[in-house]
Design a protein around this motif. Structure first.
Motif, PDB file in Angstrom:
ATOM      1  N   UNK A   1      -2.077  -8.180   7.627  1.00  0.00           N
ATOM      2  CA  UNK A   1      -3.078  -7.653   8.560  1.00  0.00           C
ATOM      3  C   UNK A   1      -3.580  -6.301   8.054  1.00  0.00           C
ATOM      4  N   UNK A   2      -4.752  -5.896   8.510  1.00  0.00           N
ATOM      5  CA  UNK A   2      -5.241  -4.564   8.128  1.00  0.00           C
ATOM      6  C   UNK A   2      -4.240  -3.472   8.512  1.00  0.00           C
ATOM      7  N   UNK A   3      -3.543  -3.641   9.643  1.00  0.00           N
ATOM      8  CA  UNK A   3      -2.593  -2.599  10.072  1.00  0.00           C
ATOM      9  C   UNK A   3      -1.416  -2.511   9.100  1.00  0.00           C
ATOM     10  N   UNK A   4      -0.875  -3.672   8.733  1.00  0.00           N
ATOM     11  CA  UNK A   4       0.250  -3.669   7.803  1.00  0.00           C
ATOM     12  C   UNK A   4      -0.198  -3.187   6.422  1.00  0.00           C
ATOM     13  N   UNK A   5      -1.405  -3.580   6.033  1.00  0.00           N
ATOM     14  CA  UNK A   5      -1.944  -3.145   4.736  1.00  0.00           C
ATOM     15  C   UNK A   5      -2.042  -1.619   4.714  1.00  0.00           C
TER      16      UNK A   5
ATOM     17  N   UNK B   1      -0.229   0.483   6.513  1.00  0.00           N
ATOM     18  CA  UNK B   1       1.150   1.016   6.461  1.00  0.00           C
ATOM     19  C   UNK B   1       1.710   1.011   5.046  1.00  0.00           C
ATOM     20  N   UNK B   2       1.478  -0.114   4.350  1.00  0.00           N
ATOM     21  CA  UNK B   2       2.099  -0.297   3.026  1.00  0.00           C
ATOM     22  C   UNK B   2       1.150   0.079   1.884  1.00  0.00           C
ATOM     23  N   UNK B   3      -0.009   0.622   2.242  1.00  0.00           N
ATOM     24  CA  UNK B   3      -1.010   1.001   1.242  1.00  0.00           C
ATOM     25  C   UNK B   3      -1.357  -0.181   0.343  1.00  0.00           C
ATOM     26  N   UNK B   4      -1.729  -1.260   0.991  1.00  0.00           N
ATOM     27  CA  UNK B   4      -2.062  -2.488   0.263  1.00  0.00           C
ATOM     28  C   UNK B   4      -3.552  -2.753   0.340  1.00  0.00           C
ATOM     29  N   UNK B   5      -4.080  -3.312  -0.717  1.00  0.00           N
ATOM     30  CA  UNK B   5      -5.455  -3.813  -0.677  1.00  0.00           C
ATOM     31  C   UNK B   5      -5.435  -5.251  -1.192  1.00  0.00           C
ATOM     32  N   UNK B   6      -6.500  -5.981  -0.917  1.00  0.00           N
ATOM     33  CA  UNK B   6      -6.581  -7.351  -1.408  1.00  0.00           C
ATOM     34  C   UNK B   6      -6.458  -7.361  -2.939  1.00  0.00           C
ATOM     35  N   UNK B   7      -5.617  -8.239  -3.441  1.00  0.00           N
ATOM     36  CA  UNK B   7      -5.412  -8.335  -4.888  1.00  0.00           C
ATOM     37  C   UNK B   7      -4.163  -7.613  -5.352  1.00  0.00           C
ATOM     38  N   UNK B   8      -3.600  -6.747  -4.485  1.00  0.00           N
ATOM     39  CA  UNK B   8      -2.385  -5.996  -4.831  1.00  0.00           C
ATOM     40  C   UNK B   8      -1.200  -6.945  -4.995  1.00  0.00           C
ATOM     41  N   UNK B   9      -0.354  -6.644  -5.952  1.00  0.00           N
ATOM     42  CA  UNK B   9       0.879  -7.421  -6.096  1.00  0.00           C
ATOM     43  C   UNK B   9       1.969  -6.827  -5.216  1.00  0.00           C
TER      44      UNK B   9
ATOM     45  N   UNK C   1       7.201 -12.914  -6.000  1.00  0.00           N
ATOM     46  CA  UNK C   1       6.154 -11.922  -6.248  1.00  0.00           C
ATOM     47  C   UNK C   1       4.808 -12.620  -6.036  1.00  0.00           C
ATOM     48  N   UNK C   2       3.920 -11.979  -5.337  1.00  0.00           N
ATOM     49  CA  UNK C   2       2.623 -12.614  -5.099  1.00  0.00           C
ATOM     50  C   UNK C   2       1.555 -11.550  -4.852  1.00  0.00           C
ATOM     51  N   UNK C   3       0.309 -12.005  -4.688  1.00  0.00           N
ATOM     52  CA  UNK C   3      -0.790 -11.088  -4.409  1.00  0.00           C
ATOM     53  C   UNK C   3      -1.135 -11.111  -2.924  1.00  0.00           C
ATOM     54  N   UNK C   4      -1.756 -10.041  -2.510  1.00  0.00           N
ATOM     55  CA  UNK C   4      -2.058  -9.862  -1.091  1.00  0.00           C
ATOM     56  C   UNK C   4      -3.514 -10.204  -0.797  1.00  0.00           C
ATOM     57  N   UNK C   5      -3.743 -10.825   0.360  1.00  0.00           N
ATOM     58  CA  UNK C   5      -5.093 -10.924   0.927  1.00  0.00           C
ATOM     59  C   UNK C   5      -5.044 -10.195   2.267  1.00  0.00           C
ATOM     60  N   UNK C   6      -5.833  -9.163   2.402  1.00  0.00           N
ATOM     61  CA  UNK C   6      -5.867  -8.433   3.677  1.00  0.00           C
ATOM     62  C   UNK C   6      -6.889  -9.125   4.580  1.00  0.00           C
ATOM     63  N   UNK C   7      -6.446  -9.526   5.771  1.00  0.00           N
ATOM     64  CA  UNK C   7      -7.336 -10.286   6.655  1.00  0.00           C
ATOM     65  C   UNK C   7      -6.897 -10.127   8.105  1.00  0.00           C
ATOM     66  N   UNK C   8      -7.873 -10.167   9.009  1.00  0.00           N
ATOM     67  CA  UNK C   8      -7.485 -10.089  10.418  1.00  0.00           C
ATOM     68  C   UNK C   8      -7.138 -11.466  10.992  1.00  0.00           C
ATOM     69  N   UNK C   9      -7.027 -12.475  10.126  1.00  0.00           N
ATOM     70  CA  UNK C   9      -6.475 -13.761  10.619  1.00  0.00           C
ATOM     71  C   UNK C   9      -5.041 -13.535  11.109  1.00  0.00           C
ATOM     72  N   UNK C  10      -4.329 -12.598  10.444  1.00  0.00           N
ATOM     73  CA  UNK C  10      -2.979 -12.276  10.924  1.00  0.00           C
ATOM     74  C   UNK C  10      -3.015 -10.894  11.568  1.00  0.00           C
ATOM     75  N   UNK C  11      -2.040 -10.617  12.405  1.00  0.00           N
ATOM     76  CA  UNK C  11      -2.071  -9.302  13.033  1.00  0.00           C
ATOM     77  C   UNK C  11      -0.704  -8.640  12.991  1.00  0.00           C
TER      78      UNK C  11
END
Ligand code: SF4
Ligand code: SF4
Ligand code: SF4
Ligand code: FES
Length: 1010
Positions: A879-883, A885-893, A904-914
């Protein structure tokens, strides 16, 4: 001409009542008395009569869209569109007055101004092209308006299909299908444009749009404007010629057309079309992916798949999703297993069937003799046919002497089945997909229906969009159905049972329970009502984290609905309380009287194509086929007699217990078919450890899966297109699949391999065709008593239970529930907290599930290049909130770690999850999400609590591009509208109704491109 004879968007998928009902009437067509139904569309009565009227834009599954004007007929002296005019008894219709004929011809001439008839060199020239056939019907000799190409390039940007504006006749069928059948709302035609064309997301390329590649648009296109790329250059004899040569030929034909007319030219193309029949094979099959059970014809030329053509399937008619329409390339994948493999040390060598089968038979017999029959486990497959499931459980019981037989319904469906066994008696959907479509209210709990059961979801989306169906969704994620819902709420993970029970209590407390239904049809009402004492709305609101007002609104809507269905899936079942939540769903349906009527009932959505059938046909430790208990003495004696052997009575192990038994040193060997259990079971590391402890492990599959790494023998199996048999879909609908291709290499259909293994173990089976197996099964299991291959021929289907005379049961409970006294039971429940919750260390709840485009562990869909191009990587949604908190952006490992493993995987930041809830697709062939899930299971059925997984995430210093490439439909922006909106065409200054004005002006198109 009256433009408002019927609203163009008021289309229907349902079939109209047949003549002979109380609405039947007679009309006069061309002097003949024709049977009709009051209120049906005139075109339908005309079509039934055999009288021919052109009808280019009309499609029975789309209804009238009124764009082409070719169906003009005379009714009472007035020209009307037959496709949009409703029948009234006694009406007089003439289809061939001078004015009507001229109008039909005029309308068709306008079509030819948008379309070149180059049929002989067209891949769509297969005898079923509407534009071609209409030219022949109208005996078009010469074209009145010159062809004018449109000023747009072909769009080739989708991996599976292309759009050619220059051949597009602007009929709008594709728009109607996309807007109102698939309800993806990607397609439109901007009629106000100078040169209208079909638009994706209002003007995007197809590849950059929200198009989900479901293929509805291509299926209904009446010409070659939309075509499967797999057809191009492959269907015709001359269609692979280089473009210049092709256009040279087309120009020659056009040059002679003024002199010889279209007649001989069309005849030539019809001869070429007839020649194609000899090399193009059309085989009816059933989709190999999800439990919706779409059926279609698959067109093949040798091993090349030309296309999938739906139309007559009982569950889907014209509908498909990307997997059923385009997801078949895996059958020709280079890494298909084509020879048996035998382990030698740390590697495998190819072996003959004889050697491999001899080894399998000998080792299984040795282990059986040395450690006892219960030292071997057999796991059947929900991808295999009913007949194969039947044989697998017969192998385990009648040859292996054990009830250690299970299938992967243990991973998803068993809790739903349990909930239904407790309350209504049968472990299957209580109605059909058509019941879901006609319900006044649909509630979806823990199911990402639009991605996991895409075609079924279209029926809900359509009913909501066009017919006012109410949609309530409870889910952790705001997926498509949640976005569309009238009410969407997010209960805390694993708490659905609480709010569902609170709804039941609310019904009783507020006089909304259906007292009459309960007293007539339901036992244990008082006991159940007492058990609801703790489930107040306040309690539910606190436990579930959902506002009281929301829950009250849901309760009132549900109570007010004339008919309601509840759909649920793995978001409910894959919890420690999965069976209890499923029971709570069925309880609520009983309390509100939502059983025993069309448009009502319980719909646990079955995941795999044949997960229903795998259990139905007995691959479960406690049941014979048809859910007769092993403990039932009469059934036990029947099978002993039928199979002519002594059968084991002792309790068998389910697949969770088998893994535990291997770790405990009790289970020594396993025979696993059609299931990548390492990836699919929870806690993959634990399962892998178990496999490595086995004395002997046989895996039978189409590919070398992660499970095969642990095998001693790998047997190459054939996928569904290479065999005959039947599948049972989520509606309990048994459907036939026919062999389209020969098995690749030395691979064999599973039923043959199972028979070979049985015979090597000492049996004397001699089934020569799956029909023999079904025959035997029907003779032993009352639930399938009336099933025969004849009754299932072609697109015929049967929904169990099926009586000896072949009577089936689309609506499961009509006269009784499946208990001795015919009454259902309300089943009291107690609230037990989820077994894993976030804490300070593992502070993120990890949800997981399906993606539209991939299936299960991805062993098939990752081998489909087009699907791989759309979605090549795994990822985790945060979620954008967790991203933040953890300083994550889409594409981050990130490293994701649970108590059981890490990946290990990449992140997609999305408001589908909260909030602190993350989501990971389960379709990752190399590092499955089950490296993270644990050993906890549903209390009643041992279904793993996949959805009760907590993790911690560590941000890594690398960032790549978005793991979802620009081609992925999730980046698109749909353009919802009512349908093709033909009124906007009629408002153009250059539009005249054919026959209304000789000075008609054709919609202008552009100049031909070089
Ligand atoms: S979503 Fe795409 S493939 Fe499906 S109907 Fe719409 S445009 Fe066609
Ligand atoms: S692309 Fe659409 S509008 Fe064009 S001919 Fe095909 S179905 Fe009709
Ligand atoms: S995956 Fe499911 S919805 Fe898609 S075509 Fe196959 S059966 Fe139909
Ligand atoms: S078929 Fe009636 S307008 Fe096209």
């Amino acid at each position: 001409m009256d433009h408002t004879s019927d609203a163009p968007h008021a289309t229907r998928l349902a079939t109209l009542p047949a003549a002979g009902t109380q609405n039947s009437c007679k009309i006069d067509v061309n002097g003949f008395q024709v049977d009709a139904v009051d209120g049906e569309y005139l075109i339908e009565a005309i079509n039934r009569s055999g009288i021919q009227v052109p009808q280019v834009c009309y499609h029975t599954r789309l209804g009238p869209i009124q764009t082409c004007d070719t169906c003009m007929v005379d009714v009472g002296g007035k020209l009307v569109r037959a496709c949009a005019t409703k029948v009234t008894g006694g009406m007089t219709v003439v289809t061939e007055t001078v004015a009507a004929t001229a109008a039909q011809r005029e309308a068709y001439d306008r079509i030819l101004a948008n379309h070149v008839l180059y049929c002989t060199v067209c891949d769509n020239n297969n005898g079923n092209c509407t534009v071609h056939n209409t030219a022949a019907m109208l005996r078009v000799d010469h074209q009145t308006y010159p062809y004018r190409p449109k000023p747009y390039e072909k769009d080739m940007s989708n991996p599976f299909y292309r759009y050619d504006p220059d051949q597009c006749i602007l009929c709008g069928r594709c728009v109607e299908a996309c807007q109102n059948v698939q309800v993806n709302e990607t397609l439109s035609i901007r009629w106000e444009d100078e040169h209208p064309r079909v638009l994706w997301d209002g003007g995007e390329t197809i590849g950059g749009s929200s198009c989900v590649s479901c293929g509805h648009c291509i299926t209904v296109c009446p010409c070659n404007a939309l075509m499967e790329k797999s057809m191009l250059g492959h269907a015709g004899f001359f269609t692979k010629l280089p473009n210049d040569t092709l256009w040279g030929m087309i120009d020659i034909v056009k040059a002679v057309e003024p002199e010889i007319g279209y007649g001989p030219i069309l005849q030539l193309s019809e001869t070429e079309a007839a020649m194609r029949l000899a090399r193009v094979k059309k085989t009816k099959t059933v989709c190999t992916y999800c439990g919706v059970g779409c059926s279609f014809d698959i067109w093949t030329k040798d091993r090349h798949i030309l296309k999938v053509e739906p139309g007559e399937g009982a569950a889907n008619n014209i509908s498909t999703c990307v997997k059923g329409k385009f997801g078949w390339d895996y059958i020709n994948a280079e890494d298909r297993l084509t020879k048996p493999l035998i382990r030698e040390g740390e590697s495998f060598r190819e072996a003959s069937w004889d050697e491999a089968l001899e080894l399998v038979g000998r080792r299984l017999n040795e282990i059986k003799a040395q450690d006892g029959p219960d030292a071997i486990g057999y796991i059947s497959s929900s991808k295999c046919t009913n007949e194969e499931s039947y044989l697998m459980q017969k192998l385990a019981r009648a040859v292996g002497g054990t009830n250690n037989i299970d299938n992967c319904s243990r991973y998803c469906q068993s809790p739903a089945t349990q909930g239904l066994f407790r309350t209504v008696g049968y472990g299957g959907d209580s109605g059909s997909i058509s019941d879901i479509a006609q319900a006044k209210l649909v509630m979806i709990v823990g199911s990402n229906t639009a991605e996991a059961h895409p075609v079924l979801a279209t029926r809900v989306k359509r009913a909501q969009k066009l017919h006012g169906q109410k949609l309530i969704v409870a889910d952790l994620r705001q997926h498509e159905m949640a976005r569309r819902a009238d009410i969407f709420f997010r209960p805390n993970p694993g708490t659905d049972m609480v709010w569902l029970s609170a709804l039941s209590r609310y019904m009783f407390d507020n006089g909304l329970a259906k007292a009459e239904f309960l007293s007539q049809w339901v036992n244990d009402v008082d006991k159940y009502r007492e058990s609801l004492a703790p489930f107040t709305m306040e309690f539910a609101s606190r436990v579930c984290g959902v506002p009281m007002e929301t829950l009250t609104r849901v309760a009132k809507e549900f109570a007010a609905a004339e008919s309601a269905c509840i759909l649920w899936a793995m978001g409910v079942t894959q919890h420690c309380g999965g069976s209890d939540t499923s029971t709570a769903i069925s309880n609520l349906l009983l309390v509100t009287g939502n059983y025993m009527r069309p448009g009502t009932g319980a719909y646990p959505l079955r995941g795999h194509n044949n997960v229903q059938g795998a259990s139905d046909f007995g691959s479960m430790p406690a049941y014979f086929p048809g859910y007769e208990k092993i403990a039932d003495e009469e059934a036990f004696a029947r099978y002993e007699q039928g199979w002519g052997v002594k059968l084991p009575k002792n309790k068998g192990l389910d697949n969770h217990e088998m893994v535990e038994a291997v770790h405990a040193g009790k289970l020594k060997a396993m025979y696993l078919i059609g299931e990548d259990m390492y990836s699919a079971d929870s806690n993959a590391n634990y399962v892998g450890d178990a496999f490595s402890k086995l004395d002997f492990f046989v895996v039978e599959d189409c590919f070398f899966t992660l499970s095969c790494r642990y095998a001693d023998v790998v047997l190459p199996a054939s996928p569904s297109l290479e065999k005959d048999g039947t599948f049972t879909n989520t509606e309990r609908r048994i459907q036939r699949l026919y062999q389209a291709l020969e098995p690749l290499g030395e691979s064999r259909p599973d039923w043959q391999i199972i028979q070979d293994v049985a015979n090597r173990m000492g049996a004397k089976w001699a089934y020569s065709h799956p029909a023999d197996i079904m025959h035997e099964s029907a003779s032993l299991a009352p639930m399938f008593a009336g099933v025969t291959y004849d009754r299932l021929a072609g697109y015929e289907t049967l929904q169990w239970p099926i009586a000896v005379d072949g009577t089936d049961q689309p609506l499961l409970y009509t006269e009784r529930f499946n208990f001795p006294d015919g009454k259902a039971k309300l089943y009291p429940l107690e609230w037990i907290e989820p077994c894993e919750k976030v804490d300070d260390e593992f502070n993120v709840h990890l949800n997981n599930g399906r993606l539209l485009e991939h299936f299960h562990e991805g062993n098939m869909t990752y081998r489909v290049p087009g699907i791989h191009a759309e979605t090549p990587h795994g990822f985790v949604e945060v979620s954008p909130a967790l991203a933040s908190d953890l300083q994550l952006v889409t594409g981050q490992w990130v490293d994701v770690t649970s108590r059981n493993g890490e990946l290990r995987t990449q992140v997609v930041v999305t408001d589908r999850v909260h909030d602190k809830q993350a989501y990971m697709p389960l379709n990752r062939p190399m590092d499955p999400v089950n490296l993270l899930t644990g050993n906890k299971t549903d209390r009643a059925t041992h279904t793993p609590a996949y959805k009760e997984t907590t993790v911690k995430m560590k941000t890594l210093p690398w960032k790549g591009p978005d793991p979802l490439p620009p081609l992925n439909f999730r980046h698109g922006h749909p353009t919802p509208q009512r349908g093709v909106e033909v009124e906007r065409k009629w408002q153009r200054a250059d539009y005249r109704v054919p026959g209304s004005d000789n000075g008609l002006v054709q919609i202008q198109t552009g100049q031909r491109k070089g």
